[in-house]
Design a protein around this motif. Structure first.
Motif, PDB file in Angstrom:
ATOM      1  N   ALA A  72      -1.406   2.234   3.697  1.00 36.22           N
ATOM      2  CA  ALA A  72      -1.435   3.255   2.336  1.00 36.22           C
ATOM      3  C   ALA A  72      -0.964   4.499   3.371  1.00 36.22           C
ATOM      4  CB  ALA A  72      -2.931   3.631   1.835  1.00 36.22           C
ATOM      5  N   GLU A  73      -1.810   5.220   4.210  1.00 38.27           N
ATOM      6  CA  GLU A  73      -0.788   6.620   4.950  1.00 38.27           C
ATOM      7  C   GLU A  73       0.678   6.375   5.269  1.00 38.27           C
ATOM      8  OE1 GLU A  73      -3.580   7.362   7.728  1.00 38.27           O
ATOM      9  OE2 GLU A  73      -5.636   7.284   6.291  1.00 38.27           O
ATOM     10  N   TYR A 128       6.448  -4.799   1.256  1.00 34.81           N
ATOM     11  CA  TYR A 128       6.100  -3.372   0.764  1.00 34.81           C
ATOM     12  C   TYR A 128       7.979  -3.298   1.177  1.00 34.81           C
ATOM     13  CZ  TYR A 128       5.732  -3.827   6.529  1.00 34.81           C
ATOM     14  OH  TYR A 128       5.878  -3.918   7.533  1.00 34.81           O
ATOM     15  N   THR A 188       6.621   1.850   0.125  1.00 39.47           N
ATOM     16  CA  THR A 188       6.861   1.270  -1.180  1.00 39.47           C
ATOM     17  C   THR A 188       6.295  -0.237  -1.205  1.00 39.47           C
ATOM     18  OG1 THR A 188       8.525   2.526  -2.005  1.00 39.47           O
ATOM     19  CG2 THR A 188       7.562   0.601  -3.574  1.00 39.47           C
ATOM     20  N   SER A 228      -2.225  -4.125  -4.401  1.00 37.39           N
ATOM     21  CA  SER A 228      -3.480  -3.574  -4.862  1.00 37.39           C
ATOM     22  C   SER A 228      -4.693  -3.615  -3.620  1.00 37.39           C
ATOM     23  CB  SER A 228      -3.925  -3.502  -6.023  1.00 37.39           C
ATOM     24  OG  SER A 228      -5.365  -5.140  -5.990  1.00 37.39           O
ATOM     25  N   LYS A 229      -4.892  -4.428  -2.866  1.00 36.97           N
ATOM     26  CA  LYS A 229      -5.565  -4.115  -1.590  1.00 36.97           C
ATOM     27  C   LYS A 229      -4.860  -3.261  -0.936  1.00 36.97           C
ATOM     28  CE  LYS A 229      -7.485  -9.032  -2.501  1.00 36.97           C
ATOM     29  NZ  LYS A 229      -6.750 -10.113  -2.415  1.00 36.97           N
ATOM     30  N   TRP A 230      -4.109  -3.526  -0.459  1.00 36.83           N
ATOM     31  CA  TRP A 230      -3.016  -2.310  -0.211  1.00 36.83           C
ATOM     32  C   TRP A 230      -3.826  -0.664   0.100  1.00 36.83           C
ATOM     33  CZ3 TRP A 230      -0.354   1.917  -1.243  1.00 36.83           C
ATOM     34  CH2 TRP A 230       0.349   1.942  -1.629  1.00 36.83           C
ATOM     35  N   ARG A 231      -4.236  -0.750  -0.017  1.00 37.06           N
ATOM     36  CA  ARG A 231      -4.550   0.633  -0.846  1.00 37.06           C
ATOM     37  C   ARG A 231      -5.838   1.362   0.064  1.00 37.06           C
ATOM     38  NH1 ARG A 231      -3.297   0.199  -6.479  1.00 37.06           N
ATOM     39  NH2 ARG A 231      -1.456   1.395  -6.833  1.00 37.06           N
ATOM     40  N   MET A 232      -6.208   0.000   0.347  1.00 39.24           N
ATOM     41  CA  MET A 232      -7.811   0.346   1.540  1.00 39.24           C
ATOM     42  C   MET A 232      -7.387  -0.364   2.597  1.00 39.24           C
ATOM     43  SD  MET A 232     -10.321  -1.705  -1.033  1.00 39.24           S
ATOM     44  CE  MET A 232      -9.063  -3.280  -1.474  1.00 39.24           C
ATOM     45  N   SER A 233      -6.568   0.040   3.101  1.00 39.63           N
ATOM     46  CA  SER A 233      -5.950  -0.385   5.022  1.00 39.63           C
ATOM     47  C   SER A 233      -4.989   1.073   5.104  1.00 39.63           C
ATOM     48  CB  SER A 233      -4.585  -2.202   4.282  1.00 39.63           C
ATOM     49  OG  SER A 233      -4.054  -1.436   5.606  1.00 39.63           O
TER      50      SER A 233
END
Length: 147
Positions: free
Chosen positions: A44-45, A60, A49, A36-41
Motif C-alpha cells: 500500500a506504500e 496491479y 494501482t 481490498s486486502k492490499w491496503r493492509m499490506s
C-alpha cells in the motif's frame, strides 16, 4: 477502481463492469475480485494501482516501472511476475481460468468480456503443449501476448 482509470491503463470496459458490479458466482468471480486486502499490506506504500485480487494474490500496475505485476500481499518483495501489457496480464488470468477447469466456451466468454484478443491462439497452443511441455509454455505464453 474507476472505469476511467482501467481504460487509461488499457483495459476493456468488461473488466471494470465486473469489478464494480462484483458477483462471486460469475465466471470471473473467484479469480478476479475487487482489490481490498492490499491496503493492509506494505505494498500500500508503493506507487501502484491495484487492479484485482484473488485471495492474497494482487494484480496491479506499477506506476514507477510502468509494468503490470502480480504478487502475494504477504510477500511483496518476491513478485510472481511482471507483464509489459494489458494483453500479457490478461493472458495470465486466462491461463488460471483454464487451469481451474473452465471449458473452451467459458474461456471464450471470459476473453470477450475482458477484451483478450489472443484466445483462439491460446486454445490451439494449450492443446499443442499439453503434457510435459505445458509448464515451460505456460511461463512463456504471456510474453507473446503484447498488443
Amino acid at each position: 477502481m474507476s472505469i476511467a482509470k482501467l481504460r487509461e491503463l488499457g483495459f476493456a470496459d468488461g473488466l471494470a463492469y465486473h469489478l464494480l458490479n462484483y458477483d462471486e458466482s460469475s465466471l470471473l468471480g473467484f479469480r478476479c475480485q475487487p482489490p481490498s486486502k492490499w491496503r493492509m499490506s506494505p505494498i500500500a506504500e508503493s506507487r501502484i494501482t491495484p487492479i484485482w485480487e484473488c485471495g492474497t494474490t494482487l494484480v496491479y500496475f506499477d506506476n514507477t516501472a510502468k509494468l503490470f505485476g502480480k504478487c502475494s500481499i504477504e510477500n511483496i518483495d518476491e513478485p510472481w511476475g511482471q507483464y509489459s501489457s494489458v494483453q500479457a496480464i490478461l493472458s495470465d488470468l486466462i491461463v488460471e481460468l483454464y487451469e481451474d477447469g473452465q471449458t473452451c466456451d467459458e474461456l471464450r466468454a471470459a476473453a470477450g468480456q475482458l477484451g483478450f484478443v489472443h484466445i483462439e491462439r491460446f486454445l490451439v497452443e494449450v492443446e499443442e503443449n499439453s503434457g510435459p511441455p505445458y509448464e515451460e509454455w505456460r511461463k512463456r505464453f504471456p510474453s507473446t501476448c503484447n498488443g
